[in-house]
Design an enzyme around this catalytic site. Structure first.
Site, PDB file in Angstrom:
ATOM      1  N   TRP A 190       8.838   2.889 -26.918  1.00  0.00           N
ATOM      2  CA  TRP A 190       9.174   3.583 -25.678  1.00  0.00           C
ATOM      3  C   TRP A 190      10.692   3.735 -25.730  1.00  0.00           C
ATOM      4  CZ3 TRP A 190       6.679   5.055 -20.998  1.00  0.00           C
ATOM      5  CH2 TRP A 190       7.539   5.291 -19.920  1.00  0.00           C
ATOM      6  N   LYS A 248      -0.617   5.566  -5.364  1.00  0.00           N
ATOM      7  CA  LYS A 248      -1.731   5.879  -6.281  1.00  0.00           C
ATOM      8  C   LYS A 248      -1.857   7.380  -6.474  1.00  0.00           C
ATOM      9  CE  LYS A 248      -2.284   3.100  -7.724  1.00  0.00           C
ATOM     10  NZ  LYS A 248      -1.830   1.747  -7.872  1.00  0.00           N
ATOM     11  N   HIS A 298       9.847   9.675  15.187  1.00  0.00           N
ATOM     12  CA  HIS A 298      11.262   9.498  14.876  1.00  0.00           C
ATOM     13  C   HIS A 298      11.704  10.347  13.695  1.00  0.00           C
ATOM     14  CE1 HIS A 298      11.380   6.406  17.874  1.00  0.00           C
ATOM     15  NE2 HIS A 298      10.320   5.843  17.327  1.00  0.00           N
ATOM     16  N   CYS A 338       6.538  -0.358 -25.319  1.00  0.00           N
ATOM     17  CA  CYS A 338       6.659  -0.901 -26.664  1.00  0.00           C
ATOM     18  C   CYS A 338       5.570  -1.933 -26.973  1.00  0.00           C
ATOM     19  CB  CYS A 338       8.008  -1.569 -26.902  1.00  0.00           C
ATOM     20  SG  CYS A 338       9.376  -0.436 -26.872  1.00  0.00           S
ATOM     21  N   ARG A 356       0.045   0.634 -22.833  1.00  0.00           N
ATOM     22  CA  ARG A 356       1.328   0.160 -22.301  1.00  0.00           C
ATOM     23  C   ARG A 356       2.334   1.297 -22.154  1.00  0.00           C
ATOM     24  NH1 ARG A 356       1.866  -5.429 -23.070  1.00  0.00           N
ATOM     25  NH2 ARG A 356       4.116  -5.197 -23.017  1.00  0.00           N
ATOM     26  N   LYS A 404       2.574   0.833 -18.535  1.00  0.00           N
ATOM     27  CA  LYS A 404       1.837  -0.219 -17.819  1.00  0.00           C
ATOM     28  C   LYS A 404       2.736  -1.406 -17.505  1.00  0.00           C
ATOM     29  CE  LYS A 404      -1.853  -2.232 -16.179  1.00  0.00           C
ATOM     30  NZ  LYS A 404      -2.180  -1.798 -14.804  1.00  0.00           N
ATOM     31  N   GLU A 449       1.151   8.845  -8.481  1.00  0.00           N
ATOM     32  CA  GLU A 449       1.196   8.412  -9.884  1.00  0.00           C
ATOM     33  C   GLU A 449       0.265   9.224 -10.777  1.00  0.00           C
ATOM     34  OE1 GLU A 449       0.356   4.106  -9.311  1.00  0.00           O
ATOM     35  OE2 GLU A 449       1.999   3.808 -10.702  1.00  0.00           O
ATOM     36  N   GLU A 463       0.475   1.994  -0.566  1.00  0.00           N
ATOM     37  CA  GLU A 463      -0.199   1.865  -1.855  1.00  0.00           C
ATOM     38  C   GLU A 463      -1.035   3.119  -2.166  1.00  0.00           C
ATOM     39  OE1 GLU A 463       0.034   0.315  -4.440  1.00  0.00           O
ATOM     40  OE2 GLU A 463      -1.882   0.553  -5.450  1.00  0.00           O
ATOM     41  N   ASN A 475      10.718  -5.291 -29.636  1.00  0.00           N
ATOM     42  CA  ASN A 475      10.556  -4.953 -28.216  1.00  0.00           C
ATOM     43  C   ASN A 475      11.730  -5.580 -27.470  1.00  0.00           C
ATOM     44  OD1 ASN A 475       8.111  -3.893 -28.848  1.00  0.00           O
ATOM     45  ND2 ASN A 475       6.881  -5.369 -27.694  1.00  0.00           N
ATOM     46  N   GLY A 476      12.269  -4.873 -26.486  1.00  0.00           N
ATOM     47  CA  GLY A 476      13.398  -5.412 -25.725  1.00  0.00           C
ATOM     48  C   GLY A 476      14.618  -4.533 -25.913  1.00  0.00           C
TER      49      GLY A 476
HETATM   50  O1  M6R Z   1       2.733  -5.813 -13.894  1.00  0.00           O
HETATM   51  P1  M6R Z   1       3.348  -5.680 -12.530  1.00  0.00           P
HETATM   52  O2  M6R Z   1       2.384  -5.900 -11.431  1.00  0.00           O
HETATM   53  O3  M6R Z   1       4.560  -6.541 -12.365  1.00  0.00           O
HETATM   54  O4  M6R Z   1       3.846  -4.182 -12.456  1.00  0.00           O
HETATM   55  C1  M6R Z   1       4.590  -3.712 -11.364  1.00  0.00           C
HETATM   56  C2  M6R Z   1       4.622  -2.213 -11.300  1.00  0.00           C
HETATM   57  O5  M6R Z   1       5.284  -1.685 -12.416  1.00  0.00           O
HETATM   58  C3  M6R Z   1       3.222  -1.611 -11.223  1.00  0.00           C
HETATM   59  O6  M6R Z   1       2.507  -2.115 -10.137  1.00  0.00           O
HETATM   60  C4  M6R Z   1       3.299  -0.074 -11.093  1.00  0.00           C
HETATM   61  O7  M6R Z   1       3.791   0.271  -9.841  1.00  0.00           O
HETATM   62  C5  M6R Z   1       1.919   0.539 -11.371  1.00  0.00           C
HETATM   63  N1  M6R Z   1       2.085   1.776 -12.064  1.00  0.00           N
HETATM   64  C6  M6R Z   1       1.119   0.731 -10.126  1.00  0.00           C
HETATM   65  O8  M6R Z   1      -0.015   1.507 -10.245  1.00  0.00           O
END
Ligand code: M6R
Length: 605
Positions: free
Chosen positions: A75, A486, A505, A2, A27, A600, A489, A482, A101-102
């Site tokens: 959103w 990546k 295991h 949003c 976003r 985002k 995603e 991580e 928003n919210g």
């Molecule tokens: O803005 P933030 O770092 O708090 O966001 C946390 C997660 O939502 C964010 O890192 C998410 O996992 C991303 N899509 C990672 O690429």
């Protein structure tokens, strides 16, 4: 998730708001809408569309003039993405327009009550209750109408409100969702994110929770929801409009990966103290005596920030010898955790808005804990809520997936670990060693980025995989976590990360030629153990792509990265895997900057 943008002044408002909405597209959203008016106009004109901002733009009629307006990217939470559920929401008389928003937690209850009074709802949204409450208020001013309506609302909101009978103003309010005012010359802006403001002004006022504002073309006023003046004064935002441009790259993700040498340079700048082999962290608000009395550190974050926190915990434990661990904030806040007065809590967030992290911080503060923030967005909710902290200075990150912020957050943790370590038992020699390592990082990242062509070829080879395994040991494990996040995603390839020590295991059962493994193999005291894991995978005909400091005999391919100090190696080992995920997704034709189903900033639960 949003986005809100609003304007009041003399310019033609629709193009301005559409440009603002485009800047908020990153976003994540599913529909958009806009409402405009002007001092001489008879009412409000509105257009909404499911889909992208360009779909909304295509629907805006030629005659849509106005000098005041509010717009929104939605959103979906209450009600599916659709034209009718898109914001703004108008009352039946087309007098009141609200963007929000919210989440209104008591929307169902308020809706039932209003329906019983004869109100007919046009949409399925929670937001529409706010519109009707404002429209039904008998108060004399728009400010009072909004205030009365908000008294009934439980939940979170950032709202902007227009009223046909008060068309010289926009009234905004904040509770848990960001609202930023942009102060111009005889024109005022409002947005949920500075990204929508910086092309017009860098003078901003960030509202606090419980704060409202009235924007007129040549004036603004801030006050609390109970009416007391707060006299907020504008601050200058450091990020420039150009930081939000693609800068010649095809995607924001590529731009942001490439920016890492400069970004790391920024997080280090002005903080290193060679005289005492330590660092200065001005915003920490923690004196040496307090730092010495910390018994434990708990780091909280979500997604990539949680992974950065895992590396942070190992850096702190290693250098400062303070027991430290990281936990997803989303889990922590639901398990009624024991809050210990001798524990220092650290909230990590790029956006500084993530609801789960913010809620964990608020719960901790309520229980009297000391909470620091490791945050990128200056003045964001988490940064403001924390008792102190470290800004990571990565600059704006627009791509939904985090790259440069992850790297800078880990570097910020290295600085914090060094600072705490040098107050406790880390020797001058070790302090110097870490500082030398930190200084080498930007150059070494440049070097890694030069291997992009080679990584692109490897990505093309692995892009056909249905699933991939990522393994690492101790320091390498969060890097594997991580890297697997990546890849999944942006490529949508199933990927899972395991500690290399856990292979036997269970996950070894999955190993076969069709399941490639990406292995993090640093030249440290665990090198032989990691090599043994590679042997085990090879013995089961598994394909291996290693990220290592030297070519690995058992691997089918090795991406060789420069060696730094053992503690700092994880920072460098993640970078080629950002490029690997990028080129894999590119080879598969994915929408890299806006992966499906993701936003985002996750500002709702
Ligand atoms: O803005 P933030 O770092 O708090 O966001 C946390 C997660 O939502 C964010 O890192 C998410 O996992 C991303 N899509 C990672 O690429």
């Amino acid at each position: 998730m949003c986005g809100i943008v609003g304007y009041i002044g003399k310019r033609d408002v629709a193009p301005l708001l559409l440009e603002g909405l485009q800047r908020l597209e990153y976003r994540g959203y599913d529909s958009a809408g806009i409402v405009v008016t002007s001092p001489k106009a008879a009412g409000l004109k509105m257009v909404k569309a499911k889909g992208r901002v360009r779909d909304l733009e295509a629907r805006v009629p030629k005659r849509f003039a106005g000098t005041t307006g509010i717009a929104h990217t939605r959103w979906a939470t209450h009600g599916a993405p659709s034209d009718v559920n898109a914001h703004p929401h108008l009352d039946p008389e087309n007098k009141v327009a609200v963007v929000h928003n919210g989440i209104v937690d008591n929307a169902a209850e308020l809706r039932a009550k209003l329906e019983a009074e004869g109100v007919v709802f046009a949409s399925e949204t929670d937001t529409e209750v706010i519109t009707h409450l404002i429209a039904r208020s008998q108060a004399d001013s728009l400010e009072e109408k909004v205030r009365e309506a908000l008294k009934h609302i439980e939940g979170t909101y950032g709202i902007a409100v227009m009223h046909a009978d008060f068309n010289d103003r926009i009234v905004v309010a904040r509770n848990g969702s960001p609202v930023v005012l942009g102060i111009g010359e005889k024109e005022m802006f409002v947005a949920s994110d500075v990204a929508a403001l910086v092309t017009h002004t860098r003078q901003v006022v960030t509202l606090d929770d419980g704060e409202m504002a009235t924007l007129k073309a040549d004036d603004f006023r801030t006050y609390t929801t109970s009416g007391a003046s707060t006299n907020a004064t504008p601050e200058t935002v450091e990020w420039e409009a150009a930081s939000y441009d693609m800068g010649g790259h095809d995607t924001y993700m590529h731009k942001e990966i490439s920016e890492q040498p400069d970004a790391v340079d920024r997080v280090l700048r002005g903080r290193i103290d060679d005289r005492f082999s330590t660092v200065h962290l001005g915003g920490l608000n923690l004196d040496a005596r307090e730092a010495r009395s910390i018994r434990r550190i708990k780091i909280l974050g979500c997604g990539t920030s949680y992974h950065a926190g895992l590396i942070g915990a190992s850096l702190i434990e290693g250098m400062a010898r303070i027991p430290a661990d990281a936990e997803p904030a989303s889990e922590f806040r639901y398990r009624n955790p024991v809050v210990d007065p001798d524990t220092l809590y650290i909230a990590v967030s790029q956006s500084g808005e993530t609801y789960d992290v913010l809620a964990a911080v608020q719960e901790l503060k309520r229980k009297g804990a000391r909470v620091l923030g490791v945050v990128n967005v200056v003045g964001s909710a988490i940064a403001r809520e924390a008792d102190g902290g470290v800004y990571v200075h990565a600059g704006p990150e627009v791509c939904v997936v985090s790259t440069k912020c992850f790297t800078n957050t880990v570097v910020a943790f290295a600085l914090l670990a060094l600072h705490l370590g040098r107050i406790r038992d880390l020797s001058v020699t070790d302090g110097k060693r870490i500082i030398e390592g930190l200084r080498k990082l930007p150059g070494q990242i440049e070097e890694i980025l030069k291997s992009e062509d080679e990584i692109e070829k490897l990505a093309a080879e692995y892009a056909g995989a249905q699933s991939m395994m990522f393994i690492g040991r101790v320091r390498g494990y969060p890097v594997a976590l991580e890297a697997s996040l990546k890849l999944k995603e942006i490529s949508y390839i199933h990927a899972e990360a395991y500690p290399a020590s856990e292979l036997k295991h269970g996950p070894l059962a999955l190993i076969e030629p069709a399941l490639p493994t990406v292995a993090i193999v640093p030249d440290d005291d665990l090198l032989e153990k990691n090599r043994a894991a590679l042997e085990e995978i090879k013995a089961r005909s598994g394909r291996i792509l290693a990220v290592a400091h030297q070519p690995q005999e058992k691997a089918d391919h090795t991406i060789v990265v420069p060696k730094n100090e053992d503690e700092l190696d994880p920072i460098l080992m993640g970078i080629p895997l950002q490029l690997f995920a990028y080129h894999t997704a590119l080879a598969m034709g994915r929408d890299i900057d806006k992966p499906r189903n993701l936003a985002k900033s996750v500002t709702v639960e």
